[in-house]
Design a protein around this motif. Structure first.
Motif, PDB file in Angstrom:
ATOM      1  N   MET A  62       0.824  -1.234   0.018  1.00 50.32           N
ATOM      2  CA  MET A  62       0.032  -0.046   0.022  1.00 50.32           C
ATOM      3  C   MET A  62       0.932   1.165  -0.174  1.00 50.32           C
ATOM      4  SD  MET A  62      -3.165  -0.941   2.334  1.00 50.32           S
ATOM      5  CE  MET A  62      -4.037   0.313   2.099  1.00 50.32           C
TER       6      MET A  62
ATOM      7  N   GLY B 142      -1.470   7.907  -1.577  1.00 50.59           N
ATOM      8  CA  GLY B 142      -2.038   8.386  -2.971  1.00 50.59           C
ATOM      9  C   GLY B 142      -1.844   9.882  -2.697  1.00 50.59           C
TER      10      GLY B 142
ATOM     11  N   ARG C 276      -5.880   8.706   1.292  1.00 50.90           N
ATOM     12  CA  ARG C 276      -6.134   7.687   0.303  1.00 50.90           C
ATOM     13  C   ARG C 276      -4.842   6.984  -0.066  1.00 50.90           C
ATOM     14  NH1 ARG C 276     -11.194   7.722  -2.149  1.00 50.90           N
ATOM     15  NH2 ARG C 276     -12.158   9.915  -1.803  1.00 50.90           N
ATOM     16  N   PHE C 277      -4.970   5.481  -0.149  1.00 54.65           N
ATOM     17  CA  PHE C 277      -3.929   4.915  -0.518  1.00 54.65           C
ATOM     18  C   PHE C 277      -4.012   4.155  -1.975  1.00 54.65           C
ATOM     19  CE2 PHE C 277      -3.616   5.246   4.165  1.00 54.65           C
ATOM     20  CZ  PHE C 277      -2.110   5.225   4.410  1.00 54.65           C
ATOM     21  N   VAL C 278      -3.039   3.652  -2.693  1.00 60.03           N
ATOM     22  CA  VAL C 278      -2.993   2.872  -3.724  1.00 60.03           C
ATOM     23  C   VAL C 278      -2.554   1.574  -3.141  1.00 60.03           C
ATOM     24  CG1 VAL C 278      -2.109   2.467  -5.929  1.00 60.03           C
ATOM     25  CG2 VAL C 278      -2.511   4.714  -5.015  1.00 60.03           C
ATOM     26  N   ALA C 279      -3.514   0.419  -3.460  1.00 62.72           N
ATOM     27  CA  ALA C 279      -3.364  -0.870  -3.003  1.00 62.72           C
ATOM     28  C   ALA C 279      -2.701  -1.785  -4.098  1.00 62.72           C
ATOM     29  CB  ALA C 279      -4.423  -1.382  -2.155  1.00 62.72           C
ATOM     30  N   PHE C 280      -1.760  -2.427  -3.966  1.00 61.32           N
ATOM     31  CA  PHE C 280      -1.375  -3.260  -4.993  1.00 61.32           C
ATOM     32  C   PHE C 280      -1.490  -4.801  -4.544  1.00 61.32           C
ATOM     33  CE2 PHE C 280       1.160   0.476  -5.705  1.00 61.32           C
ATOM     34  CZ  PHE C 280       1.244   0.586  -7.161  1.00 61.32           C
TER      35      PHE C 280
ATOM     36  N   GLN D 205     -12.158   2.419  -5.437  1.00 59.67           N
ATOM     37  CA  GLN D 205     -12.254   3.794  -5.958  1.00 59.67           C
ATOM     38  C   GLN D 205     -12.435   3.495  -7.507  1.00 59.67           C
ATOM     39  OE1 GLN D 205     -13.545   6.867  -4.690  1.00 59.67           O
ATOM     40  NE2 GLN D 205     -13.702   5.463  -2.906  1.00 59.67           N
ATOM     41  N   ARG D 206     -11.020   2.721  -7.743  1.00 60.65           N
ATOM     42  CA  ARG D 206     -10.790   2.691  -9.244  1.00 60.65           C
ATOM     43  C   ARG D 206      -9.828   1.247  -9.329  1.00 60.65           C
ATOM     44  NH1 ARG D 206      -6.632   6.923 -12.401  1.00 60.65           N
ATOM     45  NH2 ARG D 206      -5.429   6.539 -10.449  1.00 60.65           N
TER      46      ARG D 206
ATOM     47  N   MET E 226      -0.142   1.891 -17.366  1.00 57.49           N
ATOM     48  CA  MET E 226      -0.943   1.555 -16.471  1.00 57.49           C
ATOM     49  C   MET E 226      -2.430   1.769 -17.383  1.00 57.49           C
ATOM     50  SD  MET E 226      -2.333   3.831 -13.016  1.00 57.49           S
ATOM     51  CE  MET E 226      -2.911   5.049 -14.087  1.00 57.49           C
TER      52      MET E 226
END
Length: 102
Positions: free
Chosen positions: A34, A37, A42-46, A81-82, A91
């Motif tokens: 994580m 963002g 907010r976080f971007v989770a991989f 979210q996306r 991407m």
């Protein structure tokens, strides 16, 4: 791999979905990283989808390392979210990602 990833009963629908890599099973997604963002909080989770399908707008339970099955501590419910796929440096925003190779 299901026996390593899932500690519940081996005959329930989540474990069966992992074993079969079933896109119609309940969602089982392992988040490996994580990253904070651009927006505060907010976080971007991989991660990787092992069972079910993840899609934008879907509500998911996020269970932390101290989560105990049946408890409410170290668990949160959030909306996705996306959904994006990374292919090398490229991407691509997608509607959903099913279990298995895409």
């Amino acid at each position: 791999r299901a026996s390593i990833l899932y500690t519940g009963p081996a005959d329930d629908e989540c474990c069966t979905g992992i074993r079969r890599c079933d896109p119609h099973a309940p969602l089982v997604l392992f988040v490996s990283k994580m990253v904070p963002g651009a927006d505060k909080g907010r976080f971007v989770a991989f991660g990787r989808v092992f069972g079910g399908t993840v899609s934008a707008g879907q509500k998911v339970r996020i269970m932390g390392p101290n989560y105990v099955p049946g408890g409410k501590e170290d668990m949160a419910v959030r909306s996705v979210q996306r959904v994006v796929l990374f292919m090398g440096r490229k991407m691509e925003v997608v509607e959903s990602v099913p279990a298995g190779s895409t």
